[in-house]
Write a protein that holds these residues in place. Sequence first.
Motif, short mmCIF file in Angstrom:
data_model
loop_
_atom_site.label_atom_id
_atom_site.label_comp_id
_atom_site.label_asym_id
_atom_site.label_seq_id
_atom_site.Cartn_x
_atom_site.Cartn_y
_atom_site.Cartn_z
N VAL A 184 50.19 130.78 47.00
CA VAL A 184 49.40 130.64 45.78
C VAL A 184 48.04 130.03 46.11
CG1 VAL A 184 49.22 129.35 43.60
CG2 VAL A 184 51.33 130.54 44.18
N MET A 185 48.02 128.99 46.95
CA MET A 185 46.75 128.36 47.33
C MET A 185 45.86 129.34 48.08
SD MET A 185 46.50 125.44 46.02
CE MET A 185 45.09 124.84 46.90
N LYS A 186 46.47 130.14 48.94
CA LYS A 186 45.69 131.12 49.70
C LYS A 186 45.04 132.14 48.77
CE LYS A 186 46.23 134.37 53.53
NZ LYS A 186 47.17 134.98 54.48
N VAL A 187 45.81 132.67 47.84
CA VAL A 187 45.29 133.66 46.89
C VAL A 187 44.24 133.02 45.98
CG1 VAL A 187 45.90 135.09 44.89
CG2 VAL A 187 47.34 135.12 46.94
N ALA A 188 44.51 131.81 45.50
CA ALA A 188 43.56 131.13 44.62
C ALA A 188 42.25 130.86 45.35
CB ALA A 188 44.16 129.83 44.10
N GLU A 189 42.34 130.42 46.59
CA GLU A 189 41.13 130.14 47.37
C GLU A 189 40.32 131.42 47.59
OE1 GLU A 189 40.12 128.50 51.82
OE2 GLU A 189 41.80 127.59 50.73
N GLU A 190 41.01 132.52 47.89
CA GLU A 190 40.31 133.80 48.08
C GLU A 190 39.60 134.23 46.80
OE1 GLU A 190 43.27 136.57 49.42
OE2 GLU A 190 43.41 135.65 51.41
N ARG A 191 40.27 134.07 45.66
CA ARG A 191 39.66 134.48 44.39
C ARG A 191 38.47 133.58 44.03
NH1 ARG A 191 44.74 136.30 40.59
NH2 ARG A 191 45.26 138.13 41.82
N VAL A 192 38.60 132.29 44.26
CA VAL A 192 37.50 131.37 43.97
C VAL A 192 36.31 131.69 44.87
CG1 VAL A 192 36.75 128.96 44.19
CG2 VAL A 192 38.89 129.50 43.03
N ILE A 200 61.40 127.31 49.93
CA ILE A 200 60.80 128.39 49.14
C ILE A 200 59.56 127.88 48.43
CG2 ILE A 200 61.12 129.86 47.10
CD1 ILE A 200 64.07 130.13 47.92
N GLU A 201 59.66 126.70 47.85
CA GLU A 201 58.54 126.12 47.11
C GLU A 201 57.32 125.91 48.01
OE1 GLU A 201 58.34 122.87 43.58
OE2 GLU A 201 59.24 122.19 45.46
N ASP A 202 57.55 125.42 49.23
CA ASP A 202 56.45 125.24 50.18
C ASP A 202 55.76 126.56 50.48
OD1 ASP A 202 56.94 122.53 50.28
OD2 ASP A 202 58.02 122.60 52.19
N LYS A 203 56.56 127.61 50.73
CA LYS A 203 55.99 128.92 51.02
C LYS A 203 55.23 129.48 49.83
CE LYS A 203 57.57 129.80 55.19
NZ LYS A 203 56.73 130.05 56.33
N VAL A 204 55.79 129.34 48.65
CA VAL A 204 55.14 129.83 47.44
C VAL A 204 53.83 129.08 47.21
CG1 VAL A 204 55.32 129.96 44.91
CG2 VAL A 204 57.23 130.69 46.35
#
Length: 164
Positions: A46-54, A38-42
């Motif tokens: 999170v990295m995908k969303v953060a990268e998109e926002r940045v 679960i942690e790996d998927k989360v």
Amino acid sequence: MKFNVEVEIDWIHSEDSLDEGIQKKLKREVVKKIWDKIEDKVDEQVMKVAEERVNQHMDEKIQKEASVLAKSGKFSPSSRYYKGPEDPTIEEYMRYQFSGKSKLNIEEVLKDRAEKIAEKLKDKYDIHFAQQVILKMRDQNLLKDDVEGALFESKMKDEGTDAN
């Protein structure tokens, strides 16, 4: 999201025969494995969303700066190395950077990079020239096979690089 958990314990015939300590340890291990997945998927999400926002934020900032620069011909450099006039034109900014007043001396940076590139090109030329000399000597039967390898190994040791 689907999780598959497999527990293979051949020596256990029934749950009643499990010691309470083993049951707790088994439960802990299963929960840990599930949590790791679960942690790996989360983390991935999170990295995908953060990268998109940045990326979106950087695109907006670049667009804003580009439009200001296009309209006025001036911009606000945010470099910690720039201590010149406020809102300079590109020409003023470049003049300041090349004047030597900047902490980041562009002339030194460019000179250093040019010297490194020139040194690499010189080394490549030297090696190519040596290879050509060796090929010509071998073609004329002036060079034994084992001497060729020794020449390259000594050249590489002189340069401090690996012969392989």
